[in-house]
Design an enzyme around this catalytic site. Structure first.
Site, short mmCIF file in Angstrom:
data_model
loop_
_atom_site.label_atom_id
_atom_site.label_comp_id
_atom_site.label_asym_id
_atom_site.label_seq_id
_atom_site.Cartn_x
_atom_site.Cartn_y
_atom_site.Cartn_z
N ARG A 116 0.82 -1.23 0.00
CA ARG A 116 0.00 0.00 0.00
C ARG A 116 0.85 1.28 0.00
O ARG A 116 0.49 2.28 0.62
CB ARG A 116 -0.96 0.01 1.21
CG ARG A 116 -1.91 -1.14 1.26
CD ARG A 116 -2.84 -1.22 0.05
NE ARG A 116 -3.62 -2.44 0.12
CZ ARG A 116 -3.30 -3.58 -0.53
NH1 ARG A 116 -2.23 -3.63 -1.33
NH2 ARG A 116 -4.04 -4.65 -0.40
N SER A 151 -11.23 -1.70 3.00
CA SER A 151 -10.59 -2.03 4.28
C SER A 151 -10.17 -0.75 4.96
O SER A 151 -9.45 0.06 4.37
CB SER A 151 -9.35 -2.89 4.05
OG SER A 151 -9.71 -4.08 3.43
N GLU A 203 -5.73 2.49 6.53
CA GLU A 203 -5.36 2.41 5.11
C GLU A 203 -6.06 3.56 4.36
O GLU A 203 -5.54 4.13 3.41
CB GLU A 203 -5.80 1.06 4.53
CG GLU A 203 -5.54 0.94 3.04
CD GLU A 203 -5.82 -0.45 2.49
OE1 GLU A 203 -5.58 -1.45 3.21
OE2 GLU A 203 -6.29 -0.54 1.34
C1 LIG Z 1 -15.72 -1.97 -1.62
C2 LIG Z 1 -14.25 -1.65 -1.70
C3 LIG Z 1 -13.34 -2.67 -1.89
C4 LIG Z 1 -11.98 -2.41 -1.97
N1 LIG Z 1 -11.10 -3.45 -2.16
C5 LIG Z 1 -9.77 -3.19 -2.25
C6 LIG Z 1 -8.83 -4.26 -2.47
O1 LIG Z 1 -9.19 -5.44 -2.62
N2 LIG Z 1 -7.52 -3.94 -2.53
C7 LIG Z 1 -7.07 -2.66 -2.41
O2 LIG Z 1 -5.85 -2.44 -2.49
N3 LIG Z 1 -7.93 -1.64 -2.20
C8 LIG Z 1 -9.26 -1.86 -2.13
N4 LIG Z 1 -10.14 -0.82 -1.93
C9 LIG Z 1 -9.62 0.56 -1.74
C10 LIG Z 1 -9.50 1.39 -3.03
O3 LIG Z 1 -10.43 0.99 -4.01
C11 LIG Z 1 -8.07 1.31 -3.61
O4 LIG Z 1 -7.13 1.83 -2.68
C12 LIG Z 1 -7.95 2.10 -4.92
O5 LIG Z 1 -6.69 1.84 -5.49
C13 LIG Z 1 -8.11 3.61 -4.73
O6 LIG Z 1 -8.23 4.20 -6.01
P1 LIG Z 1 -9.05 5.55 -6.21
O7 LIG Z 1 -8.91 5.93 -7.64
O8 LIG Z 1 -10.43 5.41 -5.70
O9 LIG Z 1 -8.21 6.54 -5.31
P2 LIG Z 1 -8.76 7.68 -4.33
O10 LIG Z 1 -9.52 7.06 -3.22
O11 LIG Z 1 -9.43 8.74 -5.11
O12 LIG Z 1 -7.39 8.24 -3.77
C14 LIG Z 1 -6.57 7.45 -2.93
C15 LIG Z 1 -5.23 8.16 -2.78
O13 LIG Z 1 -4.60 8.15 -4.05
C16 LIG Z 1 -4.28 9.48 -4.48
N5 LIG Z 1 -4.52 9.51 -5.94
C17 LIG Z 1 -5.62 9.04 -6.59
N6 LIG Z 1 -5.47 9.20 -7.92
C18 LIG Z 1 -4.25 9.79 -8.11
C19 LIG Z 1 -3.53 10.23 -9.25
N7 LIG Z 1 -4.01 10.08 -10.49
N8 LIG Z 1 -2.32 10.81 -9.05
C20 LIG Z 1 -1.80 10.96 -7.81
N9 LIG Z 1 -2.45 10.57 -6.69
C21 LIG Z 1 -3.65 9.99 -6.84
C22 LIG Z 1 -5.20 10.40 -3.69
O14 LIG Z 1 -4.59 11.65 -3.45
C23 LIG Z 1 -5.40 9.62 -2.38
O15 LIG Z 1 -4.40 9.96 -1.44
C24 LIG Z 1 -11.51 -1.06 -1.85
C25 LIG Z 1 -12.44 -0.03 -1.68
C26 LIG Z 1 -13.80 -0.30 -1.61
C27 LIG Z 1 -14.77 0.83 -1.45
#
Ligand SMILES: Cc1cc2nc3c(=O)[nH]c(=O)nc-3n(C[C@H](O)[C@H](O)[C@H](O)COP(=O)(O)OP(=O)(O)OC[C@H]3O[C@@H](n4cnc5c(N)ncnc54)[C@H](O)[C@@H]3O)c2cc1C
Length: 306
Positions: free
Chosen positions: A179, A229, A299
């Site tokens: 992570r 999580s 996380e």
């Molecule tokens: C139901 C559910 C299930 C999930 N299962 C998993 C799983 O199995 N494994 C897992 O690892 N995670 C899981 N997640 C968490 C999440 O989906 C992941 O961490 C995902 O990678 C976040 O992506 P996001 O685009 O939504 O990022 P965001 O939530 O929008 O941002 C997360 C972080 O990334 C940064 N960020 C986002 N995009 C960029 C960019 N383009 N450039 C620079 N920084 C950026 C943001 O500033 C922030 O700090 C889950 C979430 C949910 C709701």
């Protein structure tokens, strides 16, 4: 606020009206469905636009927040001051296939990129099919599931630095671990991600995706808004197991609740505020530490004005 109007006038010069909003409620832009308003919310559609936005942010001396699909964030109730740049599939979601490589723009959602890989008989991304984030957010978090993670498949990233410069990062520059990535330290916006996958059999790839989807649906509280999580996996253990064994399933503060289905998830059970979630996170940490002496760390990334 006066600066919002003049900042908006600058944005109008190179963005369409649907690409930015003033006082945008973040409840509509996060999977938790929680959070106050962002002063300015922008949906760029190219690295060049991101670069221009960053130069303006510097000129106005504004704080900057980057978002992907908002699936791993908790935005505080007072919202976000300054500018939020959000990478969405609608504006920043193009992808293409080049042999065994997939090149995806940062806003492309993982489920779309994994389906695209399957259509092109490429294997390696199936683990990500049910992670509700963007490919940019997945690199930032080094997202992972079912024994794999982004680290195993990413080969190159193009990003924009706060200065507005467009930079290329090789896999070895990304500092990927559990992570974690270099982007958690360097404030760059990830714009394009190159994945190196392998040739596979379409049916096997689709079966794997179906199997992972079934596993997720049976174990995770997908019917409630959440950010996945809540806590990182502590060394040699699982946060969900520790929380469950401490008897905290169903524990509720305001509208925030430890899921009955999966103790590792804090869910928005109805009109939860960010403060409800923060209070619940604190309570869970305190009680798990009391029983097991293990300190859980979130996380979920906590953003916005305190
Ligand atoms: C139901 C559910 C299930 C999930 N299962 C998993 C799983 O199995 N494994 C897992 O690892 N995670 C899981 N997640 C968490 C999440 O989906 C992941 O961490 C995902 O990678 C976040 O992506 P996001 O685009 O939504 O990022 P965001 O939530 O929008 O941002 C997360 C972080 O990334 C940064 N960020 C986002 N995009 C960029 C960019 N383009 N450039 C620079 N920084 C950026 C943001 O500033 C922030 O700090 C889950 C979430 C949910 C709701």
């Amino acid at each position: 606020m006066f600066w919002q109007e003049s900042f908006g006038m600058q944005l109008e010069k190179f963005l369409s009206a649907e690409q930015f909003m003033l006082n945008a409620p973040m409840t509509e832009h996060t999977t938790f469905k929680i959070g106050g308003a962002a002063d300015v919310l922008i949906f760029p559609s190219s690295a060049e636009e991101v670069s221009k936005i960053f130069k303006l942010v510097n000129m106005f001396s504004l704080p900057l927040t980057i978002l992907g699909n908002g699936s791993n964030v908790l935005i505080r109730d007072k919202g976000i001051r300054g500018v939020v740049v959000k990478f969405t599939e609608k504006f920043f979601g193009k992808m293409r296939c080049d042999g065994e490589k997939i090149i995806a723009c940062a806003g492309a959602e993982l489920k779309s990129v994994s389906s695209f890989a399957a259509e092109n008989s490429l294997t390696g991304l199936e683990f990500a099919c049910g992670i509700p984030g963007s490919i940019g957010g997945a690199i930032f978090m080094n997202a992972g599931a079912y024994g794999s993670e982004m680290k195993n498949i990413v080969s190159k990233v193009t990003a924009v630095a706060l200065s507005g410069d467009i930079l290329e990062f090789d896999k070895r520059d990304l500092d990927l671990s559990y992570r974690h990535s270099i982007f958690q330290k360097n404030n760059c916006a990830i714009c394009e991600v190159e994945l190196k996958l392998q040739r596979g059999n379409v049916d096997d790839i689709k079966n794997k995706i179906a199997d992972f989807t079934r596993q997720r649906e049976s174990k995770q509280p997908l019917e409630f808004p959440s950010a996945g999580s809540t806590f990182k996996r502590p060394e040699g253990n699982f946060a969900g197991t520790l929380i469950d064994k401490t008897g905290l399933k169903g524990l509720q503060i305001g509208g925030a609740m430890v899921s009955e289905k999966h103790a590792g998830f804090v869910i928005n059970a109805g009109n939860a505020t960010a403060q409800d979630v923060l209070n619940l996170i604190e309570e869970v940490r305190r009680r798990v530490e009391e029983v097991y002496g293990i300190s859980l760390s979130p996380e979920v990334r906590i953003l916005g004005e305190e």
